[in-house]
Enzyme design. Structure first.
Site, short mmCIF file in Angstrom:
data_model
loop_
_atom_site.label_atom_id
_atom_site.label_comp_id
_atom_site.label_asym_id
_atom_site.label_seq_id
_atom_site.Cartn_x
_atom_site.Cartn_y
_atom_site.Cartn_z
CE LYS A 211 -4.48 -1.80 1.01
NZ LYS A 211 -5.55 -2.13 2.10
NE ARG B 261 -6.65 -8.49 0.18
CZ ARG B 261 -6.39 -8.08 -0.95
NH1 ARG B 261 -5.45 -7.06 -0.75
NH2 ARG B 261 -7.28 -8.16 -2.14
N1 PMM Z 1 -7.72 -3.46 -0.19
C1 PMM Z 1 -8.00 -4.02 -0.98
C2 PMM Z 1 -8.52 -5.03 -1.27
N2 PMM Z 1 -9.47 -5.88 -0.81
N3 PMM Z 1 -9.84 -6.20 1.87
C3 PMM Z 1 -9.25 -5.97 2.98
N4 PMM Z 1 -10.23 -7.32 3.43
N5 PMM Z 1 -8.64 -5.30 2.93
C4 PMM Z 1 -8.09 -4.03 2.63
O1 PMM Z 1 -6.90 -3.52 3.20
C5 PMM Z 1 -8.07 -4.26 1.14
C6 PMM Z 1 -9.21 -5.53 0.76
C7 PMM Z 1 -6.68 -3.18 -1.87
O2 PMM Z 1 -5.48 -3.50 -2.06
P1 PMM Z 1 -5.39 -4.46 -3.00
O3 PMM Z 1 -5.34 -3.72 -4.50
O4 PMM Z 1 -3.88 -4.62 -3.53
O5 PMM Z 1 -6.23 -5.88 -3.38
#
Ligand code: PMM
Length: 302
Positions: A222, A262
């Site tokens: 991020k 994640r």
């Molecule tokens: N961030 C993204 C997508 N899905 N799900 C959860 N539970 N928490 C998050 O902070 C989150 C998510 C966006 O990040 P990405 O583009 O790297 O998937």
């Protein structure tokens, strides 16, 4: 907790498969369904406990896409990964996408809106009886930073998560299936993300709830990491260049009691989980008086 998932005895690792053209960190890389499936299988073979499949970008400024496009992106990938025996989570704000993905073999719903974006979502999750990630969210990504105004970010996130919990439980979701997420980057500036990370134990106990809930930490790649690691001329570190920083966050999150991380890259994060789990176990075993270190128990609190 997590029916069908063998208890890992450690913080779980969720690998990310973004089937989108424009996610901030890997947009476009896995848009082709065959490539996305191969990537999901690779993450699982590297040790990801859960593979999180999403078809709608939530990058700052992102516009919503039609539900048909989201379904077209995620369904072949969810179906193939579930058929291959993968433990699939569907990353969606839409009840219809969650319902179809669960019918195709997904076993968990990851809703970055915590049920706010679609009033039908909690009912779908309740009926399916699956684990449900309820993330702190203040609105769609088109205006990501307008609502990033807090006088006390921890207290406000706790209060807002508490209200979301009440709502989804009232809609029939089993509290034992709820996982909380502070929503790093979602209506949060860098300083808010750091404050929330330093208070994960409080995020686990939202307002109105004394017993801790499991917490998912999603810091991987991020922008606040890239900003911290900016070069001397102020250029932020690239997304992929933040993978080592993500691993550092993972170790600290495990030490603070996180239930799941994640991440985009599994191997280094899984190593960090194993190291920090060993460290944390020692801290618990040798602590005089038997007090737990801060944070919820590693394998889920409820
Ligand atoms: N961030 C993204 C997508 N899905 N799900 C959860 N539970 N928490 C998050 O902070 C989150 C998510 C966006 O990040 P990405 O583009 O790297 O998937």
């Amino acid at each position: 907790m997590l029916p069908g998932l063998t208890p890992a005895g450690r913080c779980l690792v969720m690998g990310v498969v973004n089937v989108t053209p424009d996610s901030f960190s890997d947009g476009g890389t896995w848009l082709d369904p065959d490539k996305a499936v191969a990537h999901g299988l690779e993450l699982a073979s590297q040790g990801a406990d859960i593979v999180d499949v999403g078809g709608e970008s939530t990058r700052p400024g992102a516009q919503r896409i039609p539900v048909e496009d989201e379904l077209r992106r995620v369904m072949p990938v969810v179906t193939a990964l579930a058929e291959a025996g993968g433990w699939v989570s569907i990353d969606t704000m839409r009840a219809e996408v969650a319902r179809r993905a669960l019918a195709a073999g997904a076993r968990m719903v990851n809703d970055v809106s915590g049920g706010l974006a679609d009033p039908e979502m909690a009912g779908v999750v309740a009926e399916a009886g699956v684990p449900y990630v309820v993330m702190h969210w203040r609105g769609h990504s088109a205006d990501m930073y307008g609502p990033a105004v807090y006088s006390d970010v921890v207290a406000e996130v706790r209060a807002e998560l508490g209200r979301r919990l009440q709502a989804v439980i009232a809609a029939g979701v089993d509290p034992g299936n709820v996982i909380l997420d502070p929503g790093l980057g979602f209506a949060k500036l860098a300083e808010h993300n750091w404050t929330l990370l330093a208070h994960l134990d409080q995020i686990a106990r939202p307002e109105g709830y004394d017993e801790p809930f499991p917490v998912l930490v999603a810091a991987s790649r991020k922008g606040f990491l890239g900003k911290l690691l900016a070069s001397s001329d102020g250029r932020p570190r690239s997304f992929a260049g933040s993978d080592d920083a993500t691993i550092a966050i993972t170790a600290l999150a495990v030490a603070a009691g996180a239930w799941c991380v994640r991440v985009h890259m599994v191997p280094g994060n899984l190593d960090a989980v194993r190291v920090a789990t060993r460290w944390r176990a020692e801290a618990v075993a040798t602590r005089s008086g038997g007090d737990d270190p801060p944070g919820p128990p590693v394998a889920g609190a409820r």
